[in-house]
Design an enzyme around this catalytic site. Structure first.
Site, mmCIF file in Angstrom:
data_model
loop_
_atom_site.group_PDB
_atom_site.id
_atom_site.type_symbol
_atom_site.label_atom_id
_atom_site.label_comp_id
_atom_site.label_asym_id
_atom_site.label_seq_id
_atom_site.Cartn_x
_atom_site.Cartn_y
_atom_site.Cartn_z
ATOM 1 N N HIS A 13 16.263 -25.202 -14.468
ATOM 2 C CA HIS A 13 15.266 -25.104 -13.383
ATOM 3 C C HIS A 13 14.002 -24.432 -13.916
ATOM 4 C CE1 HIS A 13 14.382 -24.134 -8.891
ATOM 5 N NE2 HIS A 13 13.287 -23.924 -9.592
ATOM 6 N N HIS A 15 9.475 -24.362 -13.755
ATOM 7 C CA HIS A 15 8.173 -24.810 -13.237
ATOM 8 C C HIS A 15 7.189 -24.744 -14.391
ATOM 9 C CE1 HIS A 15 9.332 -24.620 -8.963
ATOM 10 N NE2 HIS A 15 10.125 -23.656 -9.385
ATOM 11 N N ARG A 17 4.125 -26.227 -13.951
ATOM 12 C CA ARG A 17 2.796 -26.404 -13.339
ATOM 13 C C ARG A 17 2.042 -27.551 -14.035
ATOM 14 N NH1 ARG A 17 5.036 -23.544 -9.352
ATOM 15 N NH2 ARG A 17 4.950 -21.314 -9.627
ATOM 16 N N ASN A 41 7.015 -29.685 -7.805
ATOM 17 C CA ASN A 41 6.115 -29.179 -6.746
ATOM 18 C C ASN A 41 4.711 -28.873 -7.268
ATOM 19 O OD1 ASN A 41 7.257 -27.013 -8.186
ATOM 20 N ND2 ASN A 41 6.949 -25.584 -6.504
ATOM 21 N N LYS A 99 14.506 -33.385 -5.810
ATOM 22 C CA LYS A 99 14.439 -32.007 -5.322
ATOM 23 C C LYS A 99 14.162 -31.970 -3.825
ATOM 24 C CE LYS A 99 14.049 -27.518 -5.410
ATOM 25 N NZ LYS A 99 13.867 -26.477 -6.402
ATOM 26 N N HIS A 136 16.511 -26.355 -2.734
ATOM 27 C CA HIS A 136 16.036 -25.003 -2.422
ATOM 28 C C HIS A 136 16.680 -24.657 -1.083
ATOM 29 C CE1 HIS A 136 12.972 -21.664 -2.412
ATOM 30 N NE2 HIS A 136 13.519 -21.584 -1.217
ATOM 31 N N HIS A 174 19.040 -21.457 -7.612
ATOM 32 C CA HIS A 174 18.699 -20.029 -7.550
ATOM 33 C C HIS A 174 19.409 -19.307 -6.397
ATOM 34 C CE1 HIS A 174 15.877 -21.778 -4.738
ATOM 35 N NE2 HIS A 174 15.041 -22.182 -5.655
ATOM 36 N N LEU A 219 10.940 -16.360 -4.179
ATOM 37 C CA LEU A 219 11.717 -16.991 -3.110
ATOM 38 C C LEU A 219 12.819 -17.853 -3.721
ATOM 39 C CD1 LEU A 219 8.859 -17.964 -0.644
ATOM 40 C CD2 LEU A 219 10.640 -16.239 -0.281
ATOM 41 N N ASP A 247 14.322 -20.682 -12.943
ATOM 42 C CA ASP A 247 13.251 -20.726 -11.933
ATOM 43 C C ASP A 247 12.011 -20.004 -12.454
ATOM 44 O OD1 ASP A 247 11.937 -21.396 -9.631
ATOM 45 O OD2 ASP A 247 12.953 -19.937 -8.358
ATOM 46 N N HIS A 251 2.406 -17.850 -12.167
ATOM 47 C CA HIS A 251 1.204 -17.782 -11.321
ATOM 48 C C HIS A 251 0.237 -16.846 -12.035
ATOM 49 C CE1 HIS A 251 2.796 -19.606 -7.628
ATOM 50 N NE2 HIS A 251 3.902 -18.896 -7.796
ATOM 51 N N ALA A 263 4.696 -16.360 -4.429
ATOM 52 C CA ALA A 263 6.096 -16.095 -4.793
ATOM 53 C C ALA A 263 6.386 -16.719 -6.147
ATOM 54 C CB ALA A 263 7.016 -16.689 -3.731
#
Ligand SMILES: [Zn+2]
Length: 346
Positions: A13, A15, A17, A41, A99, A136, A174, A219, A247, A251, A263
């Site tokens: 899992h 991200h 971006r 996402n 997802k 999620h 998660h 989250l 996860d 950011h 988050a």
């Protein structure tokens, strides 16, 4: 110096971006991991095979030539997603999984699913073709306490999906509660769960130690110590239903330290040393390989990696780099706040 050799791990899992963040964070994952499932996402989200293929190309361009890494792509499920499109995307290998974000549950989840009933036909197709569903697992009803949203999701939504479609391969991602651990243990063989390093390392006090700590806000939100212990026990148990999904969620610091902070915890850089440290403290190094290198691959019916990596324990604690810098902006690297003596041999 203590040293162990294990099968190269996977992170199920991540991200990555897009654009400048993607180029900066991809090598932090590919340095240690062989494969990852990449979350869809983005803004706008990855909704079809064409977008997934384009996104995969960007990721592949960012992988250092010295790293042998394979990204597995996902599609963002909406109430408009068509079963036939998923089927062809899965069969031709463009997309690995789907997802499910309940609408509004986390970063960039506005186009997520509001009504589970509306996606049941698509889930039936996925069950038929063996395509995994990644969830999620939190309800988004503002009347439900934020610390209870995972448990309520399991009771109200997940249990319904599992009973209707016991053959559907599902990952509850998660997980954060003892309730999730118990549910997963007793559920059908097709339901597994990923666990993040930050939920293994911290309880909810870490969000409020001496003041508000935006970098520990994620989250699903961190929970009580009793839940952290249940997660740690599940991870170190070797139970094949539990595996690593970090996860890792970058950011910019300016977006975390703000009036309405984002988050997410960016943990890719020291995820492995941190997890080895936790397993060592629990005298559970013998089950480390299962949690980070074997259980996830088996859950997804994939081959175990052939490559190996070496981990070693130093006498001096590891000094953690504080941030990645991208054009003068920073992404803070997760620091669990305790000493780490383990590291990955290069
Ligand atoms: Zn995530």
């Amino acid at each position: 110096m203590e040293e162990i050799e294990i099968i190269k791990p996977d992170d199920w899992h991540v991200h990555f971006r897009d654009d400048e963040i993607l180029r900066a964070v991809v090598p932090e994952t590919t340095r240690h991991f062989a494969r990852s499932i990449v979350m869809p996402n983005l803004v706008p989200p990855i909704l079809n095979a064409k977008q997934a293929i384009e996104y995969k190309k960007k990721i592949e361009k960012a992988i250092p030539t010295t790293d042998n890494f394979k990204p597995f792509m996902t599609i963002y499920l909406t109430e408009e997603t068509k079963g036939a499109a998923l089927k062809s995307a899965y069969k031709n290998g463009a997309v690995f999984a789907v997802k499910l974000y309940p609408a509004g549950a986390t970063t960039n989840s506005d186009s997520g699913v509001k009504d589970i009933q509306k996606i049941m036909p698509v889930l039936e197709t996925m069950s038929e073709i063996g395509m995994p569903l990644l969830i999620h697992g939190e309800v988004t009803d503002p009347n439900i306490d934020i610390f209870d949203r995972e448990k309520v999701f399991i009771d109200q939504k997940l249990d319904f999906i599992c009973k209707k479609l016991p053959e559907l391969k599902i990952t509850l991602e998660h997980i954060t509660t003892k309730d999730a651990v118990s549910y997963i243990k007793e559920a059908n063989k097709n339901l597994g769960a990923s666990i993040t390093p930050h939920h293994l390392a911290l309880n909810r006090n870490a969000i409020f130690t001496g003041g508000i700590r935006p970098h520990n806000y994620c989250l699903p939100i961190l929970k009580r110590e009793i839940h952290r212990k249940a997660l740690l026990n599940a991870a170190i148990s070797g139970n094949p239903k539990f595996f690593l999904g970090t996860d890792t969620a970058p950011h910019f610091t300016s977006d975390k330290e703000s009036e309405c902070g984002c988050a997410g915890v960016f943990n890719a850089s020291y995820c492995l040393p941190l997890i080895v440290q936790l397993f060592d403290e629990e005298n559970a190094l013998s089950n480390l390989e299962k949690f980070i290198s074997i259980n996830g691959a088996r859950h997804y019916n994939l081959e175990i990696n052939k490559e190996k990596i070496k981990l070693f324990r130093n006498n001096k604690k590891l000094i953690l780099k504080k941030a990645l810098t991208i054009n003068k902006k920073k992404i803070k690297i997760f620091d669990p706040g305790f000493c780490i003596f383990w590291n990955v041999a290069t």
